[in-house]
Design a protein around this motif. Sequence first.
Motif, PDB file in Angstrom:
ATOM      1  N   THR A 129      27.629  49.129  75.265  1.00 44.45           N
ATOM      2  CA  THR A 129      27.214  47.749  75.067  1.00 44.45           C
ATOM      3  C   THR A 129      27.441  46.961  76.347  1.00 44.45           C
ATOM      4  N   VAL A 131      28.022  42.509  77.560  1.00 51.55           N
ATOM      5  CA  VAL A 131      28.256  41.156  77.067  1.00 51.55           C
ATOM      6  C   VAL A 131      27.005  40.321  77.287  1.00 51.55           C
ATOM      7  N   LYS A 132      26.614  39.599  76.273  1.00 45.42           N
ATOM      8  CA  LYS A 132      25.428  38.748  76.365  1.00 45.42           C
ATOM      9  C   LYS A 132      25.690  37.596  77.334  1.00 45.42           C
ATOM     10  N   SER A 137      28.640  32.799  80.331  1.00 48.16           N
ATOM     11  CA  SER A 137      29.375  32.513  79.095  1.00 48.16           C
ATOM     12  C   SER A 137      30.879  32.390  79.271  1.00 48.16           C
ATOM     13  N   ASN A 235      34.954  44.121  69.330  1.00 49.45           N
ATOM     14  CA  ASN A 235      34.543  42.881  68.656  1.00 49.45           C
ATOM     15  C   ASN A 235      35.675  41.848  68.642  1.00 49.45           C
ATOM     16  N   LEU A 238      36.277  40.492  72.370  1.00 54.27           N
ATOM     17  CA  LEU A 238      35.195  39.608  72.791  1.00 54.27           C
ATOM     18  C   LEU A 238      35.217  38.300  72.004  1.00 54.27           C
ATOM     19  N   GLY A 239      35.535  38.402  70.724  1.00 52.17           N
ATOM     20  CA  GLY A 239      35.628  37.184  69.921  1.00 52.17           C
ATOM     21  C   GLY A 239      36.724  36.257  70.417  1.00 52.17           C
ATOM     22  N   ARG A 242      35.531  34.322  73.285  1.00 51.82           N
ATOM     23  CA  ARG A 242      34.316  33.548  72.998  1.00 51.82           C
ATOM     24  C   ARG A 242      33.076  34.171  73.651  1.00 51.82           C
ATOM     25  N   GLU A 244      30.135  37.624  73.158  1.00 58.16           N
ATOM     26  CA  GLU A 244      29.526  38.479  72.141  1.00 58.16           C
ATOM     27  C   GLU A 244      28.732  39.596  72.784  1.00 58.16           C
ATOM     28  N   LYS A 245      28.601  40.690  72.044  1.00 50.65           N
ATOM     29  CA  LYS A 245      27.817  41.825  72.527  1.00 50.65           C
ATOM     30  C   LYS A 245      26.337  41.457  72.580  1.00 50.65           C
ATOM     31  N   HIS A 246      25.640  42.052  73.525  1.00 46.74           N
ATOM     32  CA  HIS A 246      24.190  41.850  73.596  1.00 46.74           C
ATOM     33  C   HIS A 246      23.528  42.722  72.533  1.00 46.74           C
ATOM     34  N   THR A 250      23.075  47.299  72.889  1.00 45.10           N
ATOM     35  CA  THR A 250      24.202  47.945  72.237  1.00 45.10           C
ATOM     36  C   THR A 250      23.723  49.197  71.506  1.00 45.10           C
TER      37      THR A 250
END
Length: 353
Positions: A129, A131-132, A137, A235, A238-239, A242, A244-246, A250
């Motif tokens: 995965t 990170v978006k 971000s 998860n 990353l949470g 702040r 999120e996965k792309h 992923t």
Amino acid sequence: MTLLAAIASDSVLDAAFAWLCKRRRDYPDHADVWNFRRDWPEDKARLRSNLLAGRYRFGLLSRVELANGEEVDLWSAPDALVLKAITIALQPVLPISYRCTHVKGHGGAKAAVRRVMAKLDANRFVLKTDVKSYYASIDHHLLLDRMAAHIRDKAVLNLIGQYLRRTAERGGEFFDYERGISLGCPLSPLIGAFFLDDLDRRMASLGLFYVRFMDDVLVLSPTRWKLRRAVKAVNEVLGSLRLEKHPDKTFIGKIERGFDFLGYHFSRDGLRVAKATIQRFVERATRLYEQEREVPGGPSTPGMYVWRWVGWASGGLGQAGVSRSVLGFAYAHTTPAPHEAQAGEADGENKKC
């Protein structure tokens, strides 16, 4: 020596200056780097004095449009040099995992590819995965809180805060950034590595194979339930940051299905250049060929691009080399006849390696 004194030291400033001269050697005549280079002895003394006194302030970034239409924010020559000096001084201070391979000295993308190939046979499942919008971000407050645990010098934290809370300008229009880090900045790769240190440490505690290149994350697991633990950990971390996965980048499943990572396709059948990578290569080579047709003469830009791309695709992989048939496919789908000879010469050079 304090961290601020290290940033303002002769050795660090001179190393940053050498980097700046190399990085901006092809900038146009009106760029500020040329006056800065000419007046370097005086500017160096001024920079050191302002840094040590806590008076240094980053200026406005200039928003410029590149030839391909992309917009970038450009730091002034003095600011870029100071950011590079901060990077040099911070590298031994911030905790950076060896599994984060994009940092200098950690092997780079090809080291990550080699490590994945070496562990592929011992595992059955994969989590891949990224990170978006990772750079855009990153939360400034979370980042500074984490950096304050390792940097006690408030003046250095102030400089980092200025770097984060930057403003760009173009034609009287101003762009303020309250989130994210700067693209094309020497400090950003180090910051990008550090901000996900919680993820690196959490993955190390699971005992699974794990590697990261900036925000591209890959985990290999021998069993499904261990992979689920890894997915949960990713998860949760990353949470907490702040992030999120792309969703489109992923992949969670069996290695037998094959997966793409860092421009390559991994499978039980071996390593190949990913289809998306080849597609981008073909599109780029075609654009270069069309541009050369409009402006003939001089060295072949498409030919040089093909030669360099093949060197990237096949180099640095050791025994996990890429199939020559894939490289042949790339040649066959790039430039028309006038450049086939040059592409053939490039292939010959690679075969000698």
